[in-house]
Design an enzyme around this catalytic site. Structure first.
Site, PDB file in Angstrom:
ATOM      1  N   TYR A 145       0.783   5.268  10.905  1.00  0.00           N
ATOM      2  CA  TYR A 145       0.386   6.279   9.932  1.00  0.00           C
ATOM      3  C   TYR A 145      -1.110   6.491  10.088  1.00  0.00           C
ATOM      4  CZ  TYR A 145      -0.364   8.507   5.364  1.00  0.00           C
ATOM      5  OH  TYR A 145      -0.706   9.366   4.352  1.00  0.00           O
ATOM      6  N   ASP A 240      -7.421   3.632  15.620  1.00  0.00           N
ATOM      7  CA  ASP A 240      -7.525   3.881  14.178  1.00  0.00           C
ATOM      8  C   ASP A 240      -7.728   2.545  13.454  1.00  0.00           C
ATOM      9  OD1 ASP A 240      -7.260   4.526  11.537  1.00  0.00           O
ATOM     10  OD2 ASP A 240      -5.394   5.649  11.758  1.00  0.00           O
ATOM     11  N   LYS A 268     -11.695   3.655   4.178  1.00  0.00           N
ATOM     12  CA  LYS A 268     -12.056   3.070   2.887  1.00  0.00           C
ATOM     13  C   LYS A 268     -12.974   1.847   2.886  1.00  0.00           C
ATOM     14  CE  LYS A 268      -7.135   2.300   3.406  1.00  0.00           C
ATOM     15  NZ  LYS A 268      -5.854   2.817   2.958  1.00  0.00           N
TER      16      LYS A 268
HETATM   17  N1  HOZ Z   1      -0.555   5.328   2.251  1.00  0.00           N
HETATM   18  C1  HOZ Z   1      -1.429   4.410   1.643  1.00  0.00           C
HETATM   19  C2  HOZ Z   1      -1.329   3.059   2.231  1.00  0.00           C
HETATM   20  N2  HOZ Z   1      -0.955   2.968   3.563  1.00  0.00           N
HETATM   21  C3  HOZ Z   1      -1.199   4.333   0.166  1.00  0.00           C
HETATM   22  C4  HOZ Z   1      -2.280   4.999  -0.566  1.00  0.00           C
HETATM   23  C5  HOZ Z   1      -2.150   4.972  -2.087  1.00  0.00           C
HETATM   24  O1  HOZ Z   1      -1.058   5.148  -2.604  1.00  0.00           O
HETATM   25  O2  HOZ Z   1      -3.154   4.798  -2.740  1.00  0.00           O
END
Ligand code: HOZ
Length: 431
Positions: A145, A240, A268
């Protein structure tokens, strides 16, 4: 079972005004069959919900809380910065400091551009690779992802995998034909794609350790082979490191596995929890980015002073005390070993994957190395386990297909309590 009545009432109201009641799908708890707990505050390894329940947190805001929540130095940095203004949309000294910090920690990054999220970073990195090579196609891996930009919502992991919608409606046919997918840990499949589309592939993007189908490590040599294939075929190699950067080692997975990406994407972590992303790499490629070059990418909030202040403090703390990483390893292996003893003692059909402070207990007895083997997990049992753990005060990601994260703030007592809760929860799950 804990009282979560206030969370439930907030969720019911949210459903009327926010799609699905949440601003990011996985946090809706949909796949674990209950409504989400609403978090009020966090400190160190703990979270508290609006009903006053306390949890030991293994989500860590999906990765960035390496030092735990509300680290006093990071809070102070943000407070100090806020007094001087929250956004200028203009160049600042902090942005230079951040760029110098990142490039000093990750030597493959010669130049770096700040953006506001991991999605922006990967989306821009792909555009840059296309601009640099003059080619259109990209290769990504099933179950990886890279945020929610159109090009990546093809056989995607994370929430897309959790909800069984790896290909999203709204992504045009034209976009999806430019995204080629291969099985993770299968370098031969990549070679076949490259042979089938000679001189058409601009970039290959990979999570060096997958966090978005649960934690899935690369097989020995896999990343090195990808690097070689990219070099041989003029393909931009994008690693990534939104989750792995500054987490699995100070220099990220590229340091751990000794690989040299052309471009790295970050997220982040470099905001210490504030909304940030970045992409950076070889000067020759980064010089294509506007206004140095013709590849356009921009953003008012890019390099935001609060996010820079938090991220700079975070990176400085990590750089100063590299023993953080041996502590994270020690804590994470203690937790893994504790859970492994439970699995063996009760002959449970589970398997664990872990790299440093990223880990997952999969509800399958077979080794998980890719999308298919991750998908073989028993999602129903995972959901039971998740609920049992939550009721015992352990906050896990509400999906089988997300990694858990340890922080430096987790204590011995937290780990003992987690192992104890895991044993009780697993026995209930399999009774
Ligand atoms: N897709 C995010 C973790 N792989 C989740 C983000 C969220 O729900 O804050």
């Amino acid at each position: 079972m804990a009282n979560t009545s206030r969370s439930q009432s907030l969720f019911e109201k949210s459903l009327k005004r926010i799609p699905g009641g949440v601003n990011s799908p996985v946090r809706a708890f949909k796949s674990v069959g209950r409504s989400p707990v609403f978090i009020q505050r966090a400190l160190g390894s703990k979270l508290w919900d609006v009903d006053g329940n306390e949890y030991i947190d293994y989500v860590g805001s999906w990765g960035p809380m390496i030092l735990g929540h509300a680290h006093p130095r990071i809070v102070e940095a943000v407070q100090k910065a806020a007094v001087d203004g929250t956004s200028f949309g203009a160049a600042t000294e902090r942005e230079l400091e951040m760029a110098e910090l990142i490039t000093s920690i990750m030597p493959t990054i010669e130049m770096v551009r700040m953006v506001n999220s991991g999605t922006e970073a990967t989306m821009s990195a792909i555009r840059l690779a296309r601009a640099f090579t003059g080619r259109n196609k990209i290769i990504k891996f099933e179950g990886c992802y890279h945020g929610h930009a159109d090009s990546f919502l093809i056989k995607a992991g994370s929430g897309a995998m959790t909800f069984g919608i790896p290909d999203s409606p709204g992504v045009t046919q034209a976009t999806s034909t430019d995204t080629l997918t291969a099985r993770y840990n299968d370098a031969k499949a990549v070679k076949t794609l490259i042979d089938n589309y000679p001189k058409e592939i601009a970039a290959l993007i990979v999570e060096p350790i997958v966090g978005n189908m649960g934690c899935v490590p690369p097989k020995p040599g896999f990343l090195q082979t990808l690097r070689e294939l990219c070099t041989q075929n003029g393909i931009v190699f994008i690693v990534d490191e939104v989750m792995t950067g500054f987490r699995v080692a100070l220099g990220g997975a590229q340091q751990l596995y000794n690989i040299m990406p052309d471009i790295t994407t970050l997220g982040k972590i470099i905001g210490g929890g504030l909304p940030v992303g970045a992409y950076g790499g070889k000067k020759e490629i980064m010089s294509m980015v506007s206004p140095a070059g013709p590849m356009y990418q921009a953003g008012t909030l890019s390099g935001n002073p609060l996010a820079m202040a938090a991220g700079i403090e975070m990176l400085k703390l990590l750089k100063k005390d590299t023993s953080t990483y041996s502590r994270l390893e020690e804590k994470s292996s203690r937790l893994e070993n504790g859970i492994q003893s439970v699995i063996e003692k009760h002959h449970l059909p589970l398997t664990q994957n872990r790299v440093g402070s990223m880990f997952t207990v999969f509800f399958t007895k077979d080794h998980v190395a890719d999308y298919e083997t991750a998908k073989a997990s028993d999602a129903k049992r995972f959901s039971m386990y998740f609920n049992e753990m939550l009721d015992r005060g352990i906050y896990l990601a509400p999906s089988q297909f997300e990694a858990a994260f340890m922080s430096d703030a987790h204590t011995d007592e937290d780990i003992e309590r987690t192992i104890d809760a895991a044993e009780k929860s697993l026995l209930k799950t399999f009774q």
